[in-house]
Design a protein around this motif. Structure first.
Motif, PDB file in Angstrom:
ATOM      1  N   PRO A 144      -1.292   6.083   0.815  1.00 37.08           N
ATOM      2  CA  PRO A 144      -1.476   7.193   1.763  1.00 37.08           C
ATOM      3  C   PRO A 144      -0.624   8.409   1.410  1.00 37.08           C
ATOM      4  O   PRO A 144       0.546   8.280   1.044  1.00 37.08           O
ATOM      5  CB  PRO A 144      -1.050   6.576   3.101  1.00 37.08           C
ATOM      6  CG  PRO A 144      -1.360   5.116   2.943  1.00 37.08           C
ATOM      7  CD  PRO A 144      -1.021   4.816   1.510  1.00 37.08           C
ATOM      8  N   GLY A 188     -11.429   7.073   7.236  1.00 35.40           N
ATOM      9  CA  GLY A 188     -10.351   7.602   6.425  1.00 35.40           C
ATOM     10  C   GLY A 188      -9.531   8.640   7.167  1.00 35.40           C
ATOM     11  O   GLY A 188      -9.943   9.159   8.215  1.00 35.40           O
ATOM     12  N   ILE A 202      -6.501  -5.559   3.517  1.00 37.88           N
ATOM     13  CA  ILE A 202      -6.109  -5.488   2.103  1.00 37.88           C
ATOM     14  C   ILE A 202      -6.055  -6.882   1.507  1.00 37.88           C
ATOM     15  O   ILE A 202      -6.536  -7.127   0.392  1.00 37.88           O
ATOM     16  CB  ILE A 202      -4.760  -4.761   1.962  1.00 37.88           C
ATOM     17  CG1 ILE A 202      -4.872  -3.315   2.446  1.00 37.88           C
ATOM     18  CG2 ILE A 202      -4.274  -4.806   0.513  1.00 37.88           C
ATOM     19  CD1 ILE A 202      -3.538  -2.601   2.598  1.00 37.88           C
ATOM     20  N   ASN A 207       0.842  -1.198   0.000  1.00 36.82           N
ATOM     21  CA  ASN A 207       0.000   0.000   0.000  1.00 36.82           C
ATOM     22  C   ASN A 207       0.875   1.245   0.000  1.00 36.82           C
ATOM     23  O   ASN A 207       1.410   1.658   1.024  1.00 36.82           O
ATOM     24  CB  ASN A 207      -0.927   0.021   1.222  1.00 36.82           C
ATOM     25  CG  ASN A 207      -1.902   1.192   1.183  1.00 36.82           C
ATOM     26  OD1 ASN A 207      -1.979   1.912   0.189  1.00 36.82           O
ATOM     27  ND2 ASN A 207      -2.636   1.407   2.265  1.00 36.82           N
ATOM     28  N   THR A 250      -9.143  -0.724  -3.819  1.00 42.45           N
ATOM     29  CA  THR A 250      -9.056   0.644  -3.315  1.00 42.45           C
ATOM     30  C   THR A 250      -8.973   0.606  -1.788  1.00 42.45           C
ATOM     31  O   THR A 250      -9.264  -0.416  -1.148  1.00 42.45           O
ATOM     32  CB  THR A 250     -10.277   1.475  -3.720  1.00 42.45           C
ATOM     33  OG1 THR A 250     -11.437   0.966  -3.041  1.00 42.45           O
ATOM     34  CG2 THR A 250     -10.495   1.439  -5.229  1.00 42.45           C
ATOM     35  N   GLY A 251      -8.597   1.734  -1.205  1.00 47.43           N
ATOM     36  CA  GLY A 251      -8.558   1.814   0.246  1.00 47.43           C
ATOM     37  C   GLY A 251      -9.918   1.566   0.872  1.00 47.43           C
ATOM     38  O   GLY A 251     -10.045   0.883   1.891  1.00 47.43           O
ATOM     39  N   VAL A 304      -2.897  -1.878  -3.130  1.00 42.60           N
ATOM     40  CA  VAL A 304      -3.887  -0.800  -3.137  1.00 42.60           C
ATOM     41  C   VAL A 304      -3.625   0.081  -4.355  1.00 42.60           C
ATOM     42  O   VAL A 304      -2.499   0.568  -4.557  1.00 42.60           O
ATOM     43  CB  VAL A 304      -3.816   0.021  -1.837  1.00 42.60           C
ATOM     44  CG1 VAL A 304      -4.757   1.217  -1.910  1.00 42.60           C
ATOM     45  CG2 VAL A 304      -4.171  -0.852  -0.634  1.00 42.60           C
ATOM     46  N   CYS A 359     -15.763   7.103   2.833  1.00 40.71           N
ATOM     47  CA  CYS A 359     -14.337   7.183   3.151  1.00 40.71           C
ATOM     48  C   CYS A 359     -13.771   8.493   2.605  1.00 40.71           C
ATOM     49  O   CYS A 359     -13.942   8.799   1.422  1.00 40.71           O
ATOM     50  CB  CYS A 359     -13.579   5.999   2.548  1.00 40.71           C
ATOM     51  SG  CYS A 359     -13.989   4.417   3.285  1.00 40.71           S
ATOM     52  N   VAL A 382      -6.813   4.130   7.798  1.00 46.95           N
ATOM     53  CA  VAL A 382      -6.284   3.423   6.628  1.00 46.95           C
ATOM     54  C   VAL A 382      -6.475   1.932   6.863  1.00 46.95           C
ATOM     55  O   VAL A 382      -6.556   1.487   8.017  1.00 46.95           O
ATOM     56  CB  VAL A 382      -4.787   3.738   6.384  1.00 46.95           C
ATOM     57  CG1 VAL A 382      -4.585   5.193   6.001  1.00 46.95           C
ATOM     58  CG2 VAL A 382      -3.950   3.384   7.601  1.00 46.95           C
ATOM     59  N   SER A 396     -10.244  10.747   2.299  1.00 50.84           N
ATOM     60  CA  SER A 396      -8.792  10.672   2.425  1.00 50.84           C
ATOM     61  C   SER A 396      -8.127  11.916   1.845  1.00 50.84           C
ATOM     62  O   SER A 396      -8.726  12.664   1.064  1.00 50.84           O
ATOM     63  CB  SER A 396      -8.245   9.407   1.745  1.00 50.84           C
ATOM     64  OG  SER A 396      -8.655   9.342   0.393  1.00 50.84           O
TER      65      SER A 396
END
Length: 229
Positions: free
Chosen positions: A10, A158, A188, A7, A101-102, A70, A122, A182, A124
């Motif tokens: 972020p 998020g 994941i 991932n 996706t997250g 991700v 969510c 996250v 972010s």
């Protein structure tokens, strides 16, 4: 089953990329070892960190059964770097690759937390005063200061959820705040298995760029390369 989790999505000053080794059967996955890669350049250094992580777990690349990555939304550079590594490793080993996706990664936990009758949203971090908004697998961008929560009972999650709720959710007692900022490695991995099993619609394993690229061609076009002397 041995799953490598990647991932690099972020973004923001406090963002950390994630590498993880997860194993077990579907529905009974457990983290073997997770590694946060904080600070600028974390995602770009993933190949070296990945080698070290696999060695710590006693895994060889050829031992992997699945690579779960991700695809976004998030950091432009982090997504390119992490997906390039995931694709390279999958190509070199023949290991299957799945992208999520997250929001999809957190979806199971958030639906359970939300309960019946409450939608999940969510939020972010995005650059230049914007946020990424993901709901039911659809991702868009919005200006943070102009964002309006949709009507109805909501659970928001998020890394931008708490700040946006404080700034833009005044008087909305029907909005609950989740502690999930996250997704973790097991989330994941499980979401990737859901994709593989067809329980969630498959995604292209490419960076999910919500916004158009900021780089633009010059108005006069590209200049031809100088000829060799």
């Amino acid at each position: 089953m041995r799953i490598l989790v990647v991932n690099g999505a972020p973004a923001g000053a406090d963002a950390t990329a994630l590498l993880g080794c997860v194993e077990g059967d579907e529905g009974a996955l457990r983290p073997v070892r997770l590694r946060d890669l904080p600070g600028r350049g974390g995602a770009e250094a993933m190949p070296a960190h990945c080698n070290a992580l696999l060695a710590e777990c006693g895994w060889r690349p050829a031992d992997l059964d699945l690579i779960a990555v991700v695809v976004g939304p998030g950091s432009f550079t982090g997504l390119r770097a992490s997906l390039a590594m995931a694709h390279g490793l999958a190509l070199g080993t023949g290991c299957p690759l799945a992208g999520v996706t997250g929001g999809e990664a957190m979806a199971r936990a958030l639906r359970e937390e939300a309960g019946p009758g409450r939608a999940v949203l969510c939020l972010s971090f995005a650059r230049r005063g914007r946020i990424f908004v993901e709901q039911d697998g659809v991702v868009r961008a919005a200006m943070r200061d102009d964002f309006v929560f949709p009507p109805g009972r909501l659970l928001v999650a998020g890394d931008e959820a708490a700040g946006v709720l404080a700034a833009r959710g005044e008087g909305r007692e029907d909005i609950a705040l989740s502690s999930w900022r996250v997704p973790d490695g097991v989330m994941i991995a499980q979401a990737a298995l859901d994709h593989r099993a067809g329980r969630v619609a498959a995604r292209e394993i490419l960076p999910l760029y919500v916004d158009p690229p900021e780089a633009k061609l010059p108005a006069a076009g590209l200049r031809p390369a100088p000829s060799a002397p």
